[in-house]
Design a protein around this motif. Structure first.
Motif, PDB file in Angstrom:
ATOM      1  N   ALA A  36      -6.735 -15.517 -20.523  1.00 41.72           N
ATOM      2  CA  ALA A  36      -6.864 -14.258 -21.123  1.00 41.72           C
ATOM      3  C   ALA A  36      -7.935 -13.350 -20.838  1.00 41.72           C
ATOM      4  CB  ALA A  36      -6.459 -14.440 -22.600  1.00 41.72           C
ATOM      5  N   LYS A 114      -8.230  -6.364 -27.204  1.00 44.16           N
ATOM      6  CA  LYS A 114      -7.534  -6.985 -26.557  1.00 44.16           C
ATOM      7  C   LYS A 114      -6.737  -8.221 -27.476  1.00 44.16           C
ATOM      8  CE  LYS A 114      -9.258  -5.659 -22.506  1.00 44.16           C
ATOM      9  NZ  LYS A 114     -10.686  -5.791 -22.096  1.00 44.16           N
ATOM     10  N   ILE A 115      -5.651  -8.485 -27.542  1.00 47.60           N
ATOM     11  CA  ILE A 115      -4.843  -9.392 -28.620  1.00 47.60           C
ATOM     12  C   ILE A 115      -4.300 -10.347 -27.774  1.00 47.60           C
ATOM     13  CG2 ILE A 115      -3.383  -9.397 -30.486  1.00 47.60           C
ATOM     14  CD1 ILE A 115      -5.616  -7.408 -30.978  1.00 47.60           C
ATOM     15  N   PRO A 116      -4.822 -11.659 -27.602  1.00 46.82           N
ATOM     16  CA  PRO A 116      -4.329 -12.622 -26.857  1.00 46.82           C
ATOM     17  C   PRO A 116      -3.027 -13.069 -27.696  1.00 46.82           C
ATOM     18  CG  PRO A 116      -6.769 -13.108 -27.077  1.00 46.82           C
ATOM     19  CD  PRO A 116      -6.333 -11.912 -28.021  1.00 46.82           C
ATOM     20  N   GLY A 118      -0.927 -15.368 -30.026  1.00 46.05           N
ATOM     21  CA  GLY A 118      -1.421 -16.033 -31.282  1.00 46.05           C
ATOM     22  C   GLY A 118      -2.397 -15.289 -32.140  1.00 46.05           C
ATOM     23  N   THR A 119      -2.710 -14.286 -31.587  1.00 41.57           N
ATOM     24  CA  THR A 119      -3.719 -13.264 -32.549  1.00 41.57           C
ATOM     25  C   THR A 119      -2.719 -12.314 -33.139  1.00 41.57           C
ATOM     26  OG1 THR A 119      -5.657 -13.782 -31.395  1.00 41.57           O
ATOM     27  CG2 THR A 119      -5.555 -11.815 -32.774  1.00 41.57           C
ATOM     28  N   VAL A 120      -2.971 -12.343 -34.738  1.00 37.55           N
ATOM     29  CA  VAL A 120      -2.226 -11.248 -35.377  1.00 37.55           C
ATOM     30  C   VAL A 120      -2.453  -9.758 -34.956  1.00 37.55           C
ATOM     31  CG1 VAL A 120      -1.515 -10.651 -37.697  1.00 37.55           C
ATOM     32  CG2 VAL A 120      -2.235 -12.920 -37.356  1.00 37.55           C
TER      33      VAL A 120
ATOM     34  N   PRO B  55     -10.592 -17.072 -25.844  1.00 35.31           N
ATOM     35  CA  PRO B  55     -10.852 -15.809 -26.643  1.00 35.31           C
ATOM     36  C   PRO B  55      -9.565 -15.542 -27.754  1.00 35.31           C
ATOM     37  CG  PRO B  55     -10.245 -15.246 -24.391  1.00 35.31           C
ATOM     38  CD  PRO B  55     -10.397 -16.751 -24.663  1.00 35.31           C
ATOM     39  N   VAL B  56      -9.648 -15.477 -28.646  1.00 29.97           N
ATOM     40  CA  VAL B  56      -8.645 -14.874 -29.848  1.00 29.97           C
ATOM     41  C   VAL B  56      -8.994 -13.630 -30.071  1.00 29.97           C
ATOM     42  CG1 VAL B  56      -8.427 -17.386 -30.818  1.00 29.97           C
ATOM     43  CG2 VAL B  56     -10.418 -15.873 -31.776  1.00 29.97           C
ATOM     44  N   PHE B  57      -9.843 -13.168 -29.625  1.00 30.49           N
ATOM     45  CA  PHE B  57     -10.004 -11.352 -30.092  1.00 30.49           C
ATOM     46  C   PHE B  57     -11.083 -10.911 -28.954  1.00 30.49           C
ATOM     47  CE2 PHE B  57     -11.332  -7.928 -32.910  1.00 30.49           C
ATOM     48  CZ  PHE B  57      -9.944  -7.485 -33.145  1.00 30.49           C
ATOM     49  N   LEU B  58     -10.846  -9.942 -28.673  1.00 33.11           N
ATOM     50  CA  LEU B  58     -11.883  -9.283 -27.766  1.00 33.11           C
ATOM     51  C   LEU B  58     -11.875  -7.892 -28.066  1.00 33.11           C
ATOM     52  CD1 LEU B  58      -9.950 -11.027 -25.275  1.00 33.11           C
ATOM     53  CD2 LEU B  58     -12.343 -10.855 -24.409  1.00 33.11           C
ATOM     54  N   ALA B  59     -12.993  -7.195 -28.292  1.00 37.60           N
ATOM     55  CA  ALA B  59     -13.204  -5.727 -28.604  1.00 37.60           C
ATOM     56  C   ALA B  59     -14.083  -5.088 -27.495  1.00 37.60           C
ATOM     57  CB  ALA B  59     -13.862  -5.569 -29.859  1.00 37.60           C
ATOM     58  N   ALA B  74      -7.226 -11.530 -37.576  1.00 35.34           N
ATOM     59  CA  ALA B  74      -6.626 -13.026 -37.769  1.00 35.34           C
ATOM     60  C   ALA B  74      -5.783 -13.621 -36.612  1.00 35.34           C
ATOM     61  CB  ALA B  74      -5.901 -12.809 -39.063  1.00 35.34           C
ATOM     62  N   PHE B  75      -6.092 -14.854 -36.464  1.00 35.03           N
ATOM     63  CA  PHE B  75      -5.351 -15.557 -35.622  1.00 35.03           C
ATOM     64  C   PHE B  75      -4.486 -16.846 -36.018  1.00 35.03           C
ATOM     65  CE2 PHE B  75      -8.078 -18.899 -34.389  1.00 35.03           C
ATOM     66  CZ  PHE B  75      -9.351 -18.775 -34.979  1.00 35.03           C
ATOM     67  N   LYS B  76      -3.541 -17.164 -35.450  1.00 31.58           N
ATOM     68  CA  LYS B  76      -2.734 -18.381 -35.786  1.00 31.58           C
ATOM     69  C   LYS B  76      -3.369 -19.448 -35.447  1.00 31.58           C
ATOM     70  CE  LYS B  76       1.749 -15.981 -35.890  1.00 31.58           C
ATOM     71  NZ  LYS B  76       2.185 -15.282 -34.626  1.00 31.58           N
TER      72      LYS B  76
END
Lengths: 161, 103
Positions: A36, A114-116, A118-120, B55-59, B74-76
């Motif tokens: 990602a 950026k929202i991979p 699985g991310t809400v 990565p679960v969140f990138l700003a 939030a992430f699953k």
């Protein structure tokens, strides 16, 4: 406006270095190293734009259509433009990116997330507003770009210090 | 040195909710100081949250994010006791990172 080339080369170099380092340590490189993140270059150009249309174009290369599937939560009136709590949620599927734009700020793009998978697709953050302005949230979902706007009145601007 | 990053990550078994608060001036470059001189831009450009090596969140941030930035997402997935790595870099090349336990 094509930023793909640069970011790929940087990525490849980094991945190459990472893989070498791992081999050097006697580990096997991962099969798919942080995929990602192929997208992780800072969008320098988009953060220089002074109009919302230009920033959206620089960031996404397309125009956005208004969607009622995005909920933008921002105050009607912000007493302190330096700290305006803004959050969003969306019911759109396959969200890959979310961005906040303040049309009247000297630099209109505030944040791009950026929202991979699985991310809400929901974000809360605190932004600065120079003066009363339209606040726009952009959502890229399934390859298309959507937007929702809200006017926020600012009584004390966030750029006065 | 104390970390500039404070993170709270809590799992409900399905979703991990993450809140982060970072100490940073986030100077936009448009504000003047008491002497009327422009305070040069100094802000975090990139903030990354990684879980399980991904990565679960990138700003990507500009100077329009408020001082001492706050962000929530939030992430699953995510299990109690697991690590969540948080790191940022700013426009002057400074950086910081921390690892939080999901609670």
């Amino acid at each position: 406006m094509n930023i793909t080339d640069n970011k790929l080369s940087r990525r490849v170099i980094l991945q190459g270095a990472g893989a070498l380092a791992l081999v050097g340590l006697g580990n096997l490189p991962f099969g798919a190293p942080v995929l990602a993140a192929a997208n992780d270059k800072y969008p320098e150009d988009a953060f220089k734009q002074k109009s919302d249309a230009d920033a959206i174009k620089a960031l996404y290369g397309k125009t956005a259509e208004t969607s009622d599937k995005i909920k933008l939560d921002a105050p009607e009136i912000a007493e302190n433009g330096g700290v305006v709590p803004v959050s969003m949620t969306t019911t759109l599927a396959d969200v890959s990116s979310i961005a906040f734009v303040v049309a009247e700020n000297p630099i209109v793009l505030v944040a791009a997330y950026k929202i991979p998978a699985g991310t809400v697709p929901a974000v809360a953050n605190r932004i600065k507003m120079a003066k009363t302005s339209k606040v726009t949230v952009l959502v890229e979902a399934g390859g298309k770009l959507y937007r929702t706007d809200k006017e926020v009145k600012v009584t004390v601007g966030g750029c006065g210090g | 040195m104390a970390s500039t990053i404070r993170v709270r990550a809590t799992s409900n078994g399905e979703i991990t909710e993450v809140q982060a608060l970072i100490q940073h001036p986030m100077d936009s470059g448009f504000v003047k100081d008491a002497k009327g001189e422009i305070i040069p831009p100094h802000f975090i450009q990139q903030l990354t949250f990684e879980y399980d090596g991904k990565p679960v969140f990138l700003a990507d941030w500009g100077g329009g994010i408020s001082k001492d930035p706050y962000v929530k997402f939030a992430f699953k997935g995510g299990k109690k006791g697991d690590d969540l790595k948080v790191s940022w870099t700013d426009n002057k090349g400074a950086s910081d990172s921390t690892t939080a336990k999901i609670g």
